[in-house]
Every structure is written in structure tokens, then in C-alpha cells.
Motif scaffolding. Structure first.
Motif, mmCIF file in Angstrom:
data_model
loop_
_atom_site.group_PDB
_atom_site.id
_atom_site.type_symbol
_atom_site.label_atom_id
_atom_site.label_comp_id
_atom_site.label_asym_id
_atom_site.label_seq_id
_atom_site.Cartn_x
_atom_site.Cartn_y
_atom_site.Cartn_z
ATOM 1 N N SER A 1 0.845 -1.188 0.000
ATOM 2 C CA SER A 1 0.000 0.000 0.000
ATOM 3 C C SER A 1 0.881 1.238 0.000
ATOM 4 O O SER A 1 2.089 1.151 0.177
ATOM 5 C CB SER A 1 -0.908 0.004 1.226
ATOM 6 N N LEU A 2 0.254 2.379 -0.158
ATOM 7 C CA LEU A 2 0.945 3.656 -0.102
ATOM 8 C C LEU A 2 1.234 3.989 1.349
ATOM 9 O O LEU A 2 0.369 3.882 2.205
ATOM 10 C CB LEU A 2 0.071 4.760 -0.714
ATOM 11 N N GLU A 3 2.451 4.363 1.635
ATOM 12 C CA GLU A 3 2.806 4.781 2.979
ATOM 13 C C GLU A 3 3.396 6.178 2.900
ATOM 14 O O GLU A 3 4.314 6.428 2.138
ATOM 15 C CB GLU A 3 3.831 3.825 3.578
ATOM 16 N N VAL A 4 2.822 7.078 3.651
ATOM 17 C CA VAL A 4 3.325 8.443 3.697
ATOM 18 C C VAL A 4 3.990 8.627 5.045
ATOM 19 O O VAL A 4 3.363 8.472 6.085
ATOM 20 C CB VAL A 4 2.187 9.468 3.513
ATOM 21 N N GLY A 5 5.270 8.921 5.022
ATOM 22 C CA GLY A 5 6.015 9.125 6.257
ATOM 23 C C GLY A 5 5.850 10.541 6.749
ATOM 24 O O GLY A 5 4.767 11.103 6.733
ATOM 25 N N PHE A 6 6.953 11.134 7.111
ATOM 26 C CA PHE A 6 6.909 12.473 7.667
ATOM 27 C C PHE A 6 7.006 13.567 6.612
ATOM 28 O O PHE A 6 6.925 14.725 6.919
ATOM 29 C CB PHE A 6 8.024 12.637 8.713
ATOM 30 N N GLY A 7 7.176 13.183 5.353
ATOM 31 C CA GLY A 7 7.261 14.159 4.277
ATOM 32 C C GLY A 7 5.903 14.390 3.651
ATOM 33 O O GLY A 7 4.921 13.750 3.981
ATOM 34 N N PRO A 8 5.812 15.297 2.700
ATOM 35 C CA PRO A 8 4.543 15.597 2.040
ATOM 36 C C PRO A 8 4.159 14.508 1.031
ATOM 37 O O PRO A 8 5.023 13.834 0.470
ATOM 38 C CB PRO A 8 4.821 16.917 1.321
ATOM 39 N N LEU A 9 2.885 14.348 0.826
ATOM 40 C CA LEU A 9 2.366 13.468 -0.213
ATOM 41 C C LEU A 9 2.335 14.268 -1.506
ATOM 42 O O LEU A 9 1.847 15.394 -1.537
ATOM 43 C CB LEU A 9 0.951 13.006 0.127
ATOM 44 N N SER A 10 2.861 13.706 -2.575
ATOM 45 C CA SER A 10 2.930 14.411 -3.850
ATOM 46 C C SER A 10 2.206 13.613 -4.917
ATOM 47 O O SER A 10 2.526 12.444 -5.137
ATOM 48 C CB SER A 10 4.398 14.606 -4.241
#
Length: 146
Positions: free
Chosen positions: A13-22
Motif C-alpha cells: 500500500s501507499l505509505e506516507v512518512g513524515f514528508g509531504p504526499l505528492s
């Protein structure tokens, strides 16, 4: 952040860490001047964000390019309404929208769609007006503040 062990099969799946989602890959097709059935603008296959404008209020009855889980963001960058028509027989069944009714996008409004391969339909998972973005009816309740 602690690691939580998972047992069984886990689907990627998509995992978004501490950075922005682009979300990259936006297109601004030619202005829509007639209602669109099976809408398939140039470069749709490699795009995520569709920046659309019309010359008057126009209907879109379906969107080509559906694949299980694919996300499309439709942004009305024009001055007239764009209406996403619910379950219209004017488009091929696999290109239709499964919405809670026709959805009108006014200037600067956004609809986030995800393709559901089981029902072969585009479903709304998010919608924004001038208020903060929120997940549509039936969603997870996720919200994003500007």
C-alpha cells in the motif's frame, strides 16, 4: 515510531512518512465545449490530476482509464460548473461514476475518485469546496486542513 508486527498476508500500500504526499502527473486538457461521454483526454493514462475548464456548465458521464485502485483528482479551474453524472448510460459501463447522485464541481472545487475494479466504476473518495478537504460519504473520516 514503534514497529507493530503483522501476521498473515499484507497487500502493498501507499505509505506516507513524515514528508509531504505528492501527486504528480497533472494535465490541463483543452477546454470542454460539449458534454463528454467516456472522457479520455490526451495523456490521461499517465496523469493523476486533471485540471479541467468548460465554456458553460458541462456534463462528464464517464472517465476512461480505470484500473483497480487508480486515483484521479479532478480540479475545476474554469469559470463554469462541471457535473459528474452518476451512473449515466451515455458512457460505457466500465467508465461510469458510482456516486450518491450527480456531483457538481463549481470553480476551484475538487473531486478525488478511485476506480473500483469489482464494480467497474469510479467512486468518490474525497471532495473539497472552499472548506478543507474531507473524505466523501462512506470514507474513513480522514480530513486534511489547508
Amino acid at each position: 515510531m514503534p514497529h507493530i508486527p503483522v501476521t498473515g498476508t499484507v497487500t502493498p500500500s501507499l505509505e506516507v512518512g513524515f514528508g509531504p504526499l505528492s501527486l504528480q502527473g497533472d494535465i490541463s486538457p483543452s477546454q470542454i465545449t460539449v458534454d463528454q461521454n467516456n472522457y479520455d483526454p490526451t495523456d490521461l493514462a499517465s496523469s493523476v490530476v486533471l485540471r479541467l475548464s468548460t465554456d458553460a456548465s458541462r456534463n462528464i458521464t464517464g472517465l476512461a482509464g480505470g484500473a483497480d485502485g487508480r486515483i484521479i483528482v479532478i480540479v475545476n479551474v474554469g469559470s463554469f460548473n462541471i457535473v459528474l453524472v452518476d451512473e449515466s448510460a451515455s458512457s460505457t459501463a466500465a467508465n461510469r461514476f458510482a456516486l450518491s447522485g450527480n456531483q457538481t464541481l463549481a470553480t476551484d472545487e475538487v473531486m478525488i475518485l478511485q476506480y473500483d475494479d469489482t464494480s467497474s466504476r469510479w467512486r468518490a473518495i474525497g471532495y473539497s469546496t472552499t472548506n478543507p478537504l474531507s473524505v466523501a460519504k462512506g470514507g474513513t473520516g480522514l480530513t486534511a486542513q489547508p
